[in-house]
Design an enzyme around this catalytic site. Sequence first.
Site, mmCIF file in Angstrom:
data_model
loop_
_atom_site.group_PDB
_atom_site.id
_atom_site.type_symbol
_atom_site.label_atom_id
_atom_site.label_comp_id
_atom_site.label_asym_id
_atom_site.label_seq_id
_atom_site.Cartn_x
_atom_site.Cartn_y
_atom_site.Cartn_z
ATOM 1 N N GLY A 233 0.828 -1.202 0.000
ATOM 2 C CA GLY A 233 0.000 0.000 0.000
ATOM 3 C C GLY A 233 0.856 1.243 0.000
ATOM 4 C CB SER A 234 0.010 4.749 0.833
ATOM 5 O OG SER A 234 -0.206 4.785 2.228
ATOM 6 C CD GLU A 254 4.746 -5.103 -3.770
ATOM 7 O OE1 GLU A 254 3.883 -4.904 -4.657
ATOM 8 O OE2 GLU A 254 5.111 -6.243 -3.425
ATOM 9 C CB CYS A 288 3.699 -0.369 -7.208
ATOM 10 S SG CYS A 288 4.183 -2.090 -7.445
ATOM 11 C CD GLU A 383 2.909 4.922 -6.847
ATOM 12 O OE1 GLU A 383 2.955 3.773 -7.305
ATOM 13 O OE2 GLU A 383 2.687 5.163 -5.633
#
Length: 481
Positions: A233-234, A254, A288, A383
């Site tokens: 996640g974030s 991650e 991602c 991102e």
Amino acid sequence: MTEDADQYQTHRIAAEVRPAGSLEVLNPFNLHPIATVDTVDLEGVEQALAVADACYRQRDGWLPDFERMAILRRAAELMATRIEELALLIAREGGKPLVDARVEAERAVDGLRCCAELPRHSGGREVPMQATAAGAGRWAFSTHEPIGPVVAISAFNHPLNLIVHQVAPAIAAGCPVIIKPAEDTPLSCLRFIDLLREAGLPSAWAQALVTDSPATAEALATDPRVAFLSFIGSARVGWHLRSRLAAGARCALEHGGAAPVLVDRGVDLQQVVPLLAKGGLYHAGQVCVSVQRVYAHQDQALSLAQALAEAAAGMQVDDPNLAETAIGPLIRPAEVKRVDQWVREAVGQGATLLCGGEPLSRTCYAPTVLFDPPMTAKVSTQELFGPVICVYPYLEVDAAIEAANALPFAFQASVFTRELAYARHAASRLAASAVMINDHTAFRTDWMPFAGLRQSGLGTGGMPYTFEDMRIEKLVVWRAD
């Protein structure tokens, strides 16, 4: 609730737990309700943790390797017969186009098969004792044990395959696992837990729940009984949870990145452009390691950007359940607004808009290509997680590498070239855990190492690596008089 909505979905806790409330799951394309899932509070979390902890503490009840392997193989066989059903569910709750959702479901089957074989190749090793006089007369070897209860917190963008990546290695390692799926996409997770139980896994060994608040989720992740946290996640949430873990707990994080691509002069654009378009716009850029920043030699940077724009403009944005749809919705309307704000900011600061640059609906954004946005714009520094690709011209490759490495993220990168020297130079200098040569940044097989560096994460993903993280190597030293 609409007529095509699923029935009410309960939690998958292996105990009697009163729901704290409910969560409505929406189709991200048309925002229609498709299911209602119950949520649990601290009491529910306590029950799930107590079950997992009891499983681990009762060593006589640990499932032997051969039994866990058989369960994972049966689960893979069951899943292989339900690819279309699972793909439709992925598309409905996550907005991934059906053609890509099928690929995700097939990857999940392959992941289960991979995990089923991991215990077969996980033996210990002899530690040499005769190398010193102090070790004389002793024999030492290592063995492995499960690390303990695992808590996994997952993301929305691959609602089945990410769950498999977190849960299947835990089962292979012999760890009881509690999974909290993303609130936007809990249905694939719940279906997977049911499938594991159908394959013979006792319900206590894999539980799933949706929490009623972030505070409850944090209590789950940071409980002292949790031995390992797997978080996808974030970065903001992941690093925060890491700082709150109980003493001795391990974790793998991650997060995301802003994947860079280097394009050498003289490459064949007809070969490069389709790969970059797929790598940047697949699942509306909600990956991602999506292609985000493309650094192309100035001799053909504009030509590359224009060809990318042409390819992007030809990709159909529509209902993900339609066979011809290439790009579906963003997960929430708020993400459409955010992406549009970032694109407008970049254009206002001097970027050239070559295609897209506008919402198509409350839920969909037009695939967008920007040429030479400022290095200080959000599209260049954060991102994107949206269907936007930025192209930057460069004269010297080292300047492009410096720009590619300038952000606090480092995940996967790629290089397109026909020259071995260029490929070696770039691959050795790019700040990345993996560099793809003549392929896009989003390429992955599920057994290869997959690691975010810097703010992009901690630890190494991929089935065998997660499996090893979830085990303890125990040394046995035998004194033989």
